[in-house]
Design an enzyme around this catalytic site. Structure first.
Site, PDB file in Angstrom:
ATOM      1  N   SER A  30       0.833  -1.212   0.000  1.00  9.66           N
ATOM      2  CA  SER A  30       0.000   0.000   0.000  1.00  9.66           C
ATOM      3  C   SER A  30       0.865   1.258   0.000  1.00  9.66           C
ATOM      4  O   SER A  30       0.351   2.368   0.001  1.00  9.66           O
ATOM      5  CB  SER A  30      -0.935   0.008   1.220  1.00  9.66           C
ATOM      6  OG  SER A  30      -0.192  -0.126   2.423  1.00  9.66           O
ATOM      7  N   ASN A 117      -2.240  -2.081  13.304  1.00  4.18           N
ATOM      8  CA  ASN A 117      -3.691  -1.909  13.244  1.00  4.18           C
ATOM      9  C   ASN A 117      -4.150  -0.624  13.930  1.00  4.18           C
ATOM     10  O   ASN A 117      -5.029   0.069  13.436  1.00  4.18           O
ATOM     11  CB  ASN A 117      -4.394  -3.110  13.875  1.00  4.18           C
ATOM     12  CG  ASN A 117      -4.047  -4.397  13.158  1.00  4.18           C
ATOM     13  OD1 ASN A 117      -3.513  -4.368  12.049  1.00  4.18           O
ATOM     14  ND2 ASN A 117      -4.347  -5.526  13.782  1.00  4.18           N
ATOM     15  N   THR A 162     -40.025  24.579 -10.798  1.00  3.35           N
ATOM     16  CA  THR A 162     -40.230  23.229 -10.265  1.00  3.35           C
ATOM     17  C   THR A 162     -40.479  22.356 -11.487  1.00  3.35           C
ATOM     18  O   THR A 162     -41.044  22.838 -12.486  1.00  3.35           O
ATOM     19  CB  THR A 162     -41.443  23.128  -9.306  1.00  3.35           C
ATOM     20  OG1 THR A 162     -42.619  23.461 -10.038  1.00  3.35           O
ATOM     21  CG2 THR A 162     -41.298  24.069  -8.116  1.00  3.35           C
ATOM     22  N   HIS A 163     -40.037  21.130 -11.429  1.00  6.62           N
ATOM     23  CA  HIS A 163     -40.166  20.212 -12.586  1.00  6.62           C
ATOM     24  C   HIS A 163     -39.538  20.799 -13.839  1.00  6.62           C
ATOM     25  O   HIS A 163     -39.944  20.505 -14.952  1.00  6.62           O
ATOM     26  CB  HIS A 163     -41.628  19.856 -12.878  1.00  6.62           C
ATOM     27  CG  HIS A 163     -42.398  19.416 -11.683  1.00  6.62           C
ATOM     28  ND1 HIS A 163     -42.550  18.110 -11.307  1.00  6.62           N
ATOM     29  CD2 HIS A 163     -43.042  20.157 -10.732  1.00  6.62           C
ATOM     30  CE1 HIS A 163     -43.268  18.034 -10.201  1.00  6.62           C
ATOM     31  NE2 HIS A 163     -43.573  19.264  -9.824  1.00  6.62           N
ATOM     32  N   SER A 284     -14.209  23.387 -29.251  1.00  9.10           N
ATOM     33  CA  SER A 284     -14.374  22.104 -29.928  1.00  9.10           C
ATOM     34  C   SER A 284     -13.288  21.978 -30.989  1.00  9.10           C
ATOM     35  O   SER A 284     -12.912  22.961 -31.623  1.00  9.10           O
ATOM     36  CB  SER A 284     -15.754  22.045 -30.582  1.00  9.10           C
ATOM     37  OG  SER A 284     -15.751  21.107 -31.642  1.00  9.10           O
ATOM     38  N   LYS A 290     -17.932  26.644 -31.131  1.00 10.76           N
ATOM     39  CA  LYS A 290     -18.299  26.111 -29.821  1.00 10.76           C
ATOM     40  C   LYS A 290     -17.517  26.724 -28.668  1.00 10.76           C
ATOM     41  O   LYS A 290     -16.334  26.983 -28.759  1.00 10.76           O
ATOM     42  CB  LYS A 290     -18.083  24.588 -29.781  1.00 10.76           C
ATOM     43  CG  LYS A 290     -19.029  23.783 -30.630  1.00 10.76           C
ATOM     44  CD  LYS A 290     -20.479  23.870 -30.192  1.00 10.76           C
ATOM     45  CE  LYS A 290     -20.754  23.215 -28.869  1.00 10.76           C
ATOM     46  NZ  LYS A 290     -20.579  21.764 -28.915  1.00 10.76           N
ATOM     47  N   GLU A 297     -19.342  20.417 -16.360  1.00  9.50           N
ATOM     48  CA  GLU A 297     -19.637  19.038 -16.794  1.00  9.50           C
ATOM     49  C   GLU A 297     -18.759  18.033 -16.053  1.00  9.50           C
ATOM     50  O   GLU A 297     -19.221  16.972 -15.623  1.00  9.50           O
ATOM     51  CB  GLU A 297     -19.404  18.897 -18.303  1.00  9.50           C
ATOM     52  CG  GLU A 297     -20.440  19.610 -19.147  1.00  9.50           C
ATOM     53  CD  GLU A 297     -20.055  19.568 -20.621  1.00  9.50           C
ATOM     54  OE1 GLU A 297     -20.715  18.830 -21.349  1.00  9.50           O
ATOM     55  OE2 GLU A 297     -19.105  20.259 -21.035  1.00  9.50           O
ATOM     56  N   TYR A 324      -9.447  -6.331  12.961  1.00  9.05           N
ATOM     57  CA  TYR A 324      -8.794  -5.902  11.727  1.00  9.05           C
ATOM     58  C   TYR A 324      -8.774  -7.033  10.709  1.00  9.05           C
ATOM     59  O   TYR A 324      -8.535  -8.194  11.041  1.00  9.05           O
ATOM     60  CB  TYR A 324      -7.346  -5.437  11.992  1.00  9.05           C
ATOM     61  CG  TYR A 324      -6.655  -4.998  10.707  1.00  9.05           C
ATOM     62  CD1 TYR A 324      -6.811  -3.703  10.232  1.00  9.05           C
ATOM     63  CD2 TYR A 324      -5.893  -5.883   9.965  1.00  9.05           C
ATOM     64  CE1 TYR A 324      -6.214  -3.305   9.038  1.00  9.05           C
ATOM     65  CE2 TYR A 324      -5.287  -5.494   8.774  1.00  9.05           C
ATOM     66  CZ  TYR A 324      -5.452  -4.206   8.315  1.00  9.05           C
ATOM     67  OH  TYR A 324      -4.872  -3.817   7.137  1.00  9.05           O
ATOM     68  N   GLN A 329      -7.486  -2.186   4.356  1.00 11.75           N
ATOM     69  CA  GLN A 329      -6.481  -1.402   3.632  1.00 11.75           C
ATOM     70  C   GLN A 329      -7.105  -0.712   2.411  1.00 11.75           C
ATOM     71  O   GLN A 329      -6.581   0.276   1.914  1.00 11.75           O
ATOM     72  CB  GLN A 329      -5.328  -2.323   3.190  1.00 11.75           C
ATOM     73  CG  GLN A 329      -4.244  -1.638   2.409  1.00 11.75           C
ATOM     74  CD  GLN A 329      -3.011  -2.515   2.259  1.00 11.75           C
ATOM     75  OE1 GLN A 329      -2.355  -2.838   3.242  1.00 11.75           O
ATOM     76  NE2 GLN A 329      -2.722  -2.936   1.037  1.00 11.75           N
ATOM     77  N   LYS A 332      -8.124   3.428   2.053  1.00  7.72           N
ATOM     78  CA  LYS A 332      -7.337   4.646   1.809  1.00  7.72           C
ATOM     79  C   LYS A 332      -7.437   5.190   0.390  1.00  7.72           C
ATOM     80  O   LYS A 332      -7.579   6.395   0.199  1.00  7.72           O
ATOM     81  CB  LYS A 332      -5.871   4.406   2.199  1.00  7.72           C
ATOM     82  CG  LYS A 332      -5.694   4.546   3.717  1.00  7.72           C
ATOM     83  CD  LYS A 332      -4.347   4.112   4.206  1.00  7.72           C
ATOM     84  CE  LYS A 332      -4.192   2.618   4.182  1.00  7.72           C
ATOM     85  NZ  LYS A 332      -5.127   1.911   5.113  1.00  7.72           N
TER      86      LYS A 332
HETATM   87  N1  ARG Z   1      -1.277  -1.210   5.324  1.00 11.68           N
HETATM   88  C1  ARG Z   1      -2.204  -1.675   6.300  1.00 11.68           C
HETATM   89  C2  ARG Z   1      -3.554  -1.026   6.092  1.00 11.68           C
HETATM   90  O1  ARG Z   1      -3.598  -0.073   5.422  1.00 11.68           O
HETATM   91  C3  ARG Z   1      -1.709  -1.378   7.672  1.00 11.68           C
HETATM   92  C4  ARG Z   1      -2.187  -2.353   8.710  1.00 11.68           C
HETATM   93  C5  ARG Z   1      -1.656  -3.683   8.411  1.00 11.68           C
HETATM   94  N2  ARG Z   1      -1.920  -4.567   9.475  1.00 11.68           N
HETATM   95  C6  ARG Z   1      -1.716  -5.874   9.366  1.00 11.68           C
HETATM   96  N3  ARG Z   1      -1.954  -6.611  10.388  1.00 11.68           N
HETATM   97  N4  ARG Z   1      -1.327  -6.418   8.218  1.00 11.68           N
HETATM   98  O2  ARG Z   1      -4.549  -1.451   6.600  1.00 11.68           O
END
Ligand code: ARG
Length: 466
Positions: A30, A117, A162-163, A284, A290, A297, A324, A329, A332
């Protein structure tokens, strides 16, 4: 840094007899996206190290070495010289390994009474806490852009719909201030969500808590959290705060999208209500005439993406057993992408608004046709004691006559109007004009000039516009 790679091995490698397959490293890493939490990761680790030293779990010298090493790593990441290694999976292990490479044994003590975690939960919370402030500032800028336009065009009348059918005349400023309300609620929502983000998770040590003598309240104070989380298992499993923020982001983007749809429509030849500045439109490649409203948009289009991030995280969390799971993961990329998208959309909207000109004559002209003051005649009859349902029917007949003769309501004579209801007198013409209609709507929150002036002043005061 190549040394670091050679020497590293896995921080969790002890129980493994074989090296991790390269495909697994590529699939599970990650670092390619969570590196952006490095400041928060380091901030959290410094607070944790201070706590460990205070509790006698590491020495003061070890703490100082850790703090110094982490500060150097932050500097290296800031200036781009740090090399992130995908085989070290994530930002937490990249930084921890670099620290140990730098300062030796003290670095290996940093992870005492801590797991990734709770570390990842801390990093996201710290990251989102900062982003909350950015969102609030950007939302306020958009509110200011709308309020400035509302001030500049104060008095201009347009059809309210409206509408998508012409319904009643309103002040353009009233319409613009509606968006100020929407973005105001967005700010409240984000700030409310921050209450649940601003909770200190560190110290769950994976999921069950720890027997080591840690001081979670100390860490909370160091990092300026008002409270620590209550249940170690919930802390590690929880992503409610992220789902909630994604909902806030989705709502912001949908508000921007509704505004964008209006700008697209209003800048069309059919409407010609607004002219977006040349610098904020594109052309365009084939049609020389244009001038396209690509910005609104794209804002409208990106609402699919932000909504997608919300739904993606909801589906990721659905059915996850405590606590966990690596599935988490997946939070993110969704969070980062939604934040980037919404922030970019907000800042371009503020510019777009400031660089658009409303064609108030066109808007005024559009209030002719469509019998927009019909409700005003009904209200007039109500004031003369006619029950509203009856009045509604009478005005419906008046409208039908106008339609048949292809004329507007003010073109009827008093005598013609009186054939429909004897209550009608000469003062009916006061409410037949769009100005009269707008001015009469003095109810709280209504479109009358007096009310809109108050609303404008309120907005200007709240936003600190002179
Ligand atoms: N990269 C992991 C995440 O974003 C961090 C936590 C990983 N924990 C583990 N026990 N593998 O969730």
């Amino acid at each position: 840094m190549a040394d670091r790679k050679k020497r590293s091995g896995k921080l969790w490698g002890g129980r493994f007899a074989e090296e991790t397959a390269a495909s697994v490293e590529a699939f599970t890493e990650s670092i390619s996206y969570d590196w952006r939490m490095y400041r928060h990761d380091i901030m959290g680790s410094i607070a944790h190290a201070r706590m460990l030293a205070k509790q006698g779990l590491i020495t003061e010298a070890e703490r100082d070495a850790i703090v110094q090493g982490l500060s150097e790593i932050k500097q290296e990441i800031d200036d781009g010289s740090f090399v992130f290694l995908p085989e070290l999976e994530d930002i937490h292990m990249n930084i921890e390994q670099a620290l140990t490479d730098k300062i030796g044994a003290a670095g290996e003590k940093l992870h005492t009474a801590r797991s990734r975690n709770d570390q990842v939960a801390l990093d996201i919370r710290l990251y989102l806490r900062d982003e909350g402030l950015v969102l609030d500032r950007l939302l306020a800028e958009v509110q200011k852009a709308f309020t400035r336009q509302a001030r500049a065009c104060f008095g201009a009348i347009m059809p309210g719909y409206t509408h998508m059918q012409r319904a009643q005349p309103v002040l353009l400023s009233h319409h613009l201030l509606a968006y100020v309300e929407m973005f105001g609620r967005d700010r409240e929502r984000v700030s409310d969500c921050m209450k649940r983000i601003n909770i200190m998770p560190l110290g769950t040590a994976a999921l069950a808590g720890t027997g080591l003598p840690i001081d979670r309240d100390f860490v909370a104070r160091e990092l300026d959290f008002p409270v620590v989380s209550a249940n170690s298992m919930d802390t590690t499993a929880d992503r409610d705060f992220a789902m909630e923020l994604l909902f806030c982001l989705t709502t912001i983007q949908l508000h921007l999208s509704r505004m964008s749809e209006e700008l697209v429509l209003w800048s069309s030849k059919e409407f010609e209500f607004v002219q977006i500045g040349d610098r904020y439109c594109t052309g365009s490649s084939i049609m020389p005439q244009k001038k396209n409203p690509d910005i609104p948009e794209l804002i409208r289009g990106k609402s699919g993406r932000v909504t997608g991030a919300l739904v993606a995280l909801l589906m990721t969390v659905k059915g996850l057993p405590l606590t966990y799971n690596r599935d988490l993961q997946e939070d993110k990329e969704q969070i980062f992408d939604a934040l980037d998208t919404v922030k970019a959309s907000l800042s371009i909207t503020a510019e777009l608004l400031a660089n658009s000109r409303f064609n108030t004559d066109r808007m005024r002209d559009a209030t002719y046709g469509g019998f927009m003051t019909a409700t005003d005649i009904a209200d007039y009859l109500v004031r003369k004691n006619m029950p509203f349902r009856h009045a509604h029917g009478v005005v419906g007949k008046i409208v039908a006559l106008c339609q048949k003769r292809d004329i507007e309501l003010p073109e009827l004579t008093l005598a013609e109007l009186q054939q429909f209801a004897e209550e009608i007198e000469a003062d009916i013409f006061d409410v037949l004009s769009v100005e009269g209609s707008v001015d009469s709507r003095t109810s709280t929150g209504g479109t009358a000039g007096v009310r809109v002036q108050e609303a404008l002043e309120r907005a200007e005061q709240q936003l600190g516009i002179a």
